[in-house]
Scaffold this active site. Structure first.
Site, PDB file in Angstrom:
ATOM      1  CE1 TYR A 104      -7.531   1.323   9.489  1.00  0.00           C
ATOM      2  CE2 TYR A 104      -8.298   0.363  10.419  1.00  0.00           C
ATOM      3  CZ  TYR A 104      -8.295   0.730   9.339  1.00  0.00           C
ATOM      4  OH  TYR A 104      -8.862   1.104   8.945  1.00  0.00           O
ATOM      5  CG  HIS A 111      -4.116   4.738   4.693  1.00  0.00           C
ATOM      6  ND1 HIS A 111      -5.414   5.154   4.542  1.00  0.00           N
ATOM      7  CD2 HIS A 111      -3.267   5.373   4.191  1.00  0.00           C
ATOM      8  CE1 HIS A 111      -5.258   6.306   3.747  1.00  0.00           C
ATOM      9  NE2 HIS A 111      -4.154   6.478   3.561  1.00  0.00           N
ATOM     10  CE  LYS A 162      -7.772  -1.758   3.010  1.00  0.00           C
ATOM     11  NZ  LYS A 162      -7.234  -0.832   3.598  1.00  0.00           N
TER      12      LYS A 162
END
Length: 236
Positions: free
Chosen positions: A148, A156, A195
């Site tokens: 993070y 997020h 991600k």
């Protein structure tokens, strides 16, 4: 992939209170109180006062656990988190049973016996933490860590990190991402949870994990991997 902030004003709040400052405040608090944790299995338990509870939470170290102790909040730290506080920040003592380790080397051996790949996972963890990234377990996504930019309540996670042990010859020693299908599956999963796959190649450079001094000779190479979509690259 750009940071995905949680709500209006989250980015400004993070910039006004950088993670480096928050960690420094936790370091100062633990040092002043001579904080001590207990090595239990593959984690370290520490009882925190009210002020330290807030600092642990804000700095994203460990997770709170429920106990019958009403006066203190207990936190469970991973081996990597605990050793980072002990070895790098030098603000935490760690007891093994009723005996406090006399040296970093003794504690290092205790952790190596509990987690065979500890030297590599700690090197990766500290590599990212020193850069002021927040690093948490990535087991729910099938990776080693999720990374993070700031506190998870504000943003997020941006990266899903996978550790690959390498000796610099392109061959991985722990069987991770060995074939292209592994890359494809992992990048597909990372894409589905928004991600970017971050591969951390840990090279021991011929050094054994006999003491924490070996960490200075380990090297880390970062590589981000994105899934190519021909539909997005096609000419109009």
């Amino acid at each position: 992939m750009a940071p995905r902030w949680k709500g209006k004003g989250a980015e400004a709040k993070a910039l006004a209170d950088p993670m480096s400052k928050i960690v420094a405040q936790l370091q100062s608090s633990l040092t002043q109180t001579s904080a001590s944790g207990i090595l239990s299995g593959c984690s370290v338990l520490i009882a925190a006062e009210a002020e330290q509870t807030d600092r642990f939470s804000r700095a994203c170290f460990g997770r709170p656990i429920v106990t019958v102790d009403k006066d203190k909040q207990w936190f469970q730290l991973s081996l990597e988190e605990a050793f980072f506080l002990r070895y790098y920040l030098k603000c935490l003592k760690i007891e093994v049973g009723d005996i406090s380790p006399k040296s970093d080397e003794e504690l290092w051996h205790c952790m190596i016996t509990r987690k065979e790949t500890f030297s590599d996972s700690y090197k990766a963890y500290s590599h990212l933490r020193i850069k002021n990234w927040v690093v948490k377990s990535g087991s729910q996504y099938g990776v080693d860590f999720v990374v993070y930019r700031h506190h998870p309540s504000l943003v997020h996670s941006e990266y899903a990190a996978v550790l690959v042990l390498s000796e610099g010859n392109g061959n991985d020693l722990n069987g991770r991402l060995r074939v292209w299908s592994d890359f494809h599956c992992t990048t597909r999963l990372c894409g589905s949870v928004a991600k970017t796959l971050l591969v951390l190649y840990i090279n021991r450079n011929g050094n054994f994990n006999v003491s924490p001094l070996c960490l200075e000779k380990y090297t880390v190479e970062e590589c981000t991997v994105s899934r190519w979509s021909p539909e997005q690259c096609r000419e109009e």
